[in-house]
Design an enzyme around this catalytic site. Structure first.
Site, short mmCIF file in Angstrom:
data_model
loop_
_atom_site.label_atom_id
_atom_site.label_comp_id
_atom_site.label_asym_id
_atom_site.label_seq_id
_atom_site.Cartn_x
_atom_site.Cartn_y
_atom_site.Cartn_z
N GLU A 1 -2.89 -4.21 8.33
CA GLU A 1 -1.53 -5.27 7.70
C GLU A 1 -0.49 -4.29 7.60
OE1 GLU A 1 -3.79 -5.64 3.88
OE2 GLU A 1 -4.97 -7.46 5.00
N ARG B 1 -18.07 -13.67 -7.69
CA ARG B 1 -18.79 -13.25 -8.76
C ARG B 1 -17.81 -13.43 -9.77
NH1 ARG B 1 -16.36 -8.73 -6.80
NH2 ARG B 1 -14.82 -7.25 -8.46
N HIS C 1 -7.83 2.13 -8.02
CA HIS C 1 -8.54 1.11 -7.38
C HIS C 1 -9.15 0.46 -8.57
CE1 HIS C 1 -6.58 0.75 -3.54
NE2 HIS C 1 -6.80 1.81 -4.03
N LYS D 1 -14.10 -9.14 4.86
CA LYS D 1 -12.51 -9.29 4.86
C LYS D 1 -12.01 -10.39 5.99
CE LYS D 1 -13.96 -7.87 1.49
NZ LYS D 1 -13.79 -8.10 -0.06
C1 MV4 Z 1 -2.81 -4.13 -0.40
C2 MV4 Z 1 -1.68 -3.50 -1.14
C3 MV4 Z 1 -0.14 -3.41 -0.18
N1 MV4 Z 1 -0.55 -3.45 0.94
N2 MV4 Z 1 -2.57 -3.59 1.45
C4 MV4 Z 1 -6.05 -3.34 -3.22
C5 MV4 Z 1 -7.45 -3.39 -3.76
C6 MV4 Z 1 -8.24 -4.44 -2.69
N3 MV4 Z 1 -8.23 -5.74 -2.85
C7 MV4 Z 1 -6.94 -4.87 -1.79
N4 MV4 Z 1 -5.41 -3.80 -2.35
C8 MV4 Z 1 -4.50 -3.51 -1.49
N5 MV4 Z 1 -4.01 -3.85 -0.89
C9 MV4 Z 1 -1.40 -4.39 1.32
N6 MV4 Z 1 -1.40 -5.21 2.58
C10 MV4 Z 1 -2.31 -2.90 -2.19
C11 MV4 Z 1 -3.20 -2.93 -2.73
C12 MV4 Z 1 -3.26 -2.63 -3.52
C13 MV4 Z 1 -3.25 -1.39 -4.58
C14 MV4 Z 1 -3.26 -0.55 -3.35
C15 MV4 Z 1 -2.83 1.18 -4.01
C16 MV4 Z 1 -3.11 1.74 -4.90
C17 MV4 Z 1 -3.28 -0.16 -6.19
C18 MV4 Z 1 -3.22 -0.93 -5.41
C19 MV4 Z 1 -3.59 -1.37 -6.19
C20 MV4 Z 1 -4.41 -3.40 -6.55
C21 MV4 Z 1 -3.57 -3.51 -4.60
#
Ligand code: MV4
Length: 495
Positions: A199, A291, A234, A115
């Site tokens: 972040e 993918r 997630h 990442k």
């Molecule tokens: C985040 C975020 C909020 N702020 N990053 C979740 C999966 C991964 N791809 C990154 N994700 C997230 N990153 C920052 N800086 C929110 C998510 C997020 C999420 C977080 C809590 C609960 C459900 C979520 C669903 C999608 C993305």
């Protein structure tokens, strides 16, 4: 490309093999001892057993899979999703064995697997990122300083994580040190890489991802977005395309960003660029999934493009025939992941035998599954039974078709996320489009589904009393009983 080995199981293995068959390509299935009688094995032209049920003794045995591929004169290996699909070393070994890996090059898999490397490359190309650090942080004092600058709440993420794995929310400076230490040790033990970064925590974002296709000649297009905000822990449960909130301008902007991300890692094949969308206007690049994704069918339905076919054509070295300008969104598609889980019990796995298994059919309904009636759901793998996808000329039609299809879907033997699907499709927040990644947490409590069951239970008990009091034995035999035949009580008795 005359023969493809599909290094996967279940619905995605069948999904890939279907396109192979349409293209006149022979297929080889691999399977574990738990999947000996699975539909994906029967669907294939040839099949080889990899070993005992646990993934690390079967579907994750890259070298063994390559050995069989060579023995069976396979031209290409399709990894599906999960398992070896984002394993750069596997992709490399496949290529070194003289077999075509149907997916991106190891370089792209590796870069996006980190990442931090992905963020660094994105930043250098002016792709918007969530405010935070671009380097790994170990020193808690430095972390304190940065967190204070960007403001709480903050999120600690593992560089080798992804998909929400290894993420920690920190609400205040007092918690930071402890959470940092935990995050580092967790990242070290889970991924073998303790690098973490910080972040700003976006508290109510929407999760929007863009599908891209890139050929080996540098052509990259995007096939619009998927809205994936309805998740729990997630794990996505409902996805749709297009997103109800993207304007044509924003779609174009995010699409262009996704194409840029694909280009900067010299991407090849089908990939997905994930963004967070804040206030329906500001978007930030999160990560790229290298993918074919679980939810790819909603994109196929609104774009008319067979993504697996494109993957194969690209792997053969062909130039993309589709131009960005000729693509347009047609209609609306929604996917419900049907998991063997109990939504009334915190979505805990509810595995068992599929005593009844009848899939919905008809206009605008697609079911991608790898199960049939009588099969056990193996405990070794992901508990997803199927993907139920509805398609309509507009969102309302797609929603109503989904509701109708859920109604027709008969599964007995385990609890499923089908009732959760009905709950979402009828929820005002979903219908109006006013939802974000907190949908499940905000709107879904066990009571919601229990109320539904409550109604049915009430009707059943009243009917029973009525029948007992008012109908004689002879009459009872003539009562139309189709609904009784279809009920789970009857089919449970049968077992
Ligand atoms: C985040 C975020 C909020 N702020 N990053 C979740 C999966 C991964 N791809 C990154 N994700 C997230 N990153 C920052 N800086 C929110 C998510 C997020 C999420 C977080 C809590 C609960 C459900 C979520 C669903 C999608 C993305």
């Amino acid at each position: 490309m005359k023969k493809i080995l599909v290094a996967n199981r279940g619905e995605i293995a069948i999904r890939v093999m279907r396109t192979c068959r349409e293209m006149g390509i022979k297929t080889v299935a691999v399977f574990s001892e738990a999947d000996r009688n699975a539909p994906h094995v029967r669907y294939a032209d040839e099949a080889v057993c990899l070993g005992p049920p646990p993934s690390n003794q079967s579907y994750l045995l890259g070298e063994k899979i390559i050995e069989y591929a060579l023995k069976l004169n396979v031209d290409g290996i399709h990894p599906g999703y999960g398992f070896l699909s984002e394993n750069a070393e596997f992709a490399q070994k496949v290529t070194e064995a003289g077999i075509t890996f149907i997916g991106p090059r190891p370089l792209a898999i590796r870069m996006m697997g980190s990442k931090l490397a992905a963020k660094e490359a994105a930043k250098a190309n002016n792709i918007p990122l969530v405010p935070g650090t671009e380097e790994s942080i170990e020193d808690t004092a430095i972390a304190q300083k940065i967190a204070a600058e960007i403001g709480y709440p903050i999120l600690i993420k593992a560089s080798a994580g992804g998909g929400g794995k290894g993420m920690r929310v920190v609400e205040s400076p007092e918690e930071l040190k402890e959470q940092m230490e935990r995050a580092v040790s967790e990242a070290q033990s889970s991924f073998g890489d303790g690098s973490v970064f910080i972040e700003k925590y976006v508290t109510s974002p929407r999760h929007i991802e863009i599908q891209v296709l890139a050929d080996t000649h540098g052509n990259v297009i995007h096939l619009f977005e998927r809205e994936c905000s309805i998740q729990r822990r997630h794990q996505k449960v409902i996805e749709e395309a297009p997103s109800i909130v993207l304007t044509p301008e924003l779609r174009k902007k995010m699409g262009a960003c996704a194409v840029k991300v694909a280009k900067l890692c010299e991407y090849v094949g089908a990939g997905t660029v994930e963004f967070l969308l804040e206030n329906n206007s500001d978007f930030y690049f999160l990560e790229m999934n290298t993918r074919l994704q679980v939810e790819h069918p909603v994109t196929e339905l609104i774009s008319g493009v067979d993504l697996v076919k494109q993957q194969i054509l690209i792997a053969k070295g062909e130039t993309l025939k589709i131009q960005q300008e000729e693509l347009e969104i047609q209609g609306h598609a929604i996917e419900l992941r049907v998991y063997a889980e109990d939504p009334n019990n915190n979505f805990l796995p509810s595995i068992g035998t599929l005593i009844t298994y009848q899939t919905p059919k008809g206009n605008g309904v697609r079911v991608d599954d790898g199960f049939e009636e009588g099969m056990d759901i193996p405990i070794y793998y992901d508990p997803m039974i199927s993907k139920l996808i509805s398609y309509g000329s507009d969102r309302t039609e797609a929603i109503n078709r989904m509701l109708r299809a859920i109604d027709e879907y008969k599964i007995d033997g385990c609890e499923t996320t089908l009732p959760f699907g009905t709950f979402v499709m009828q929820h005002e927040a979903f219908l109006s489009g006013h939802f974000d990644t907190n949908f499940v947490k905000t709107h879904f409590t066990n009571k919601n589904l229990n109320q539904e069951n409550q109604k049915e239970a009430e009707i059943a008990s009243k009917l029973a009393v009525y029948l007992m009091e008012n109908i004689s034995k002879t009459q009872l035999d003539t009562v139309p009983n189709t609904s009784v035949q279809n009920s789970k009580w009857k089919s449970r008795q049968r077992s």
